[in-house]
Design a protein around this motif. Sequence first.
Motif: not given
Length: 130
Positions: A100-105, A123-128
Amino acid sequence: MESKRVLIVAHRSVATPSLIEELKRRAEAGPVQLALLIPDASDPAVAAWTLRRARRMLAKAVGVEVGGIVAEGDDPYAGVAAALRAADYDEIVMSTLPEPGSRWLAEDLPARVEALGVPVTVVTSSPVAS
């Protein structure tokens, strides 16, 4: 063979392995011209610094020179729309943080940008891992 023009839209997820792999695939598929856009530059000095570092890192990782664009203002949609008015691109590769951290999504930016008439690959980065 004509170069494919790809606009990379990224900010906080610009240095992720998933984005680098996606861009490597583009470069391996044939001639490609890459331009990196930081579309939400609320602080132009910070965005310019990010852009300089990211362009060097991406160029080294992908093996293709990367142009750069810093949008004026902090609205990512307006930044992408302005970049598309300034130059022609065949495709957009948009790098986002995971939900849920993506404002763009959350703002449905990929679909809104694709409605401008240029195909968008997200392209979504993998969660840390914690």
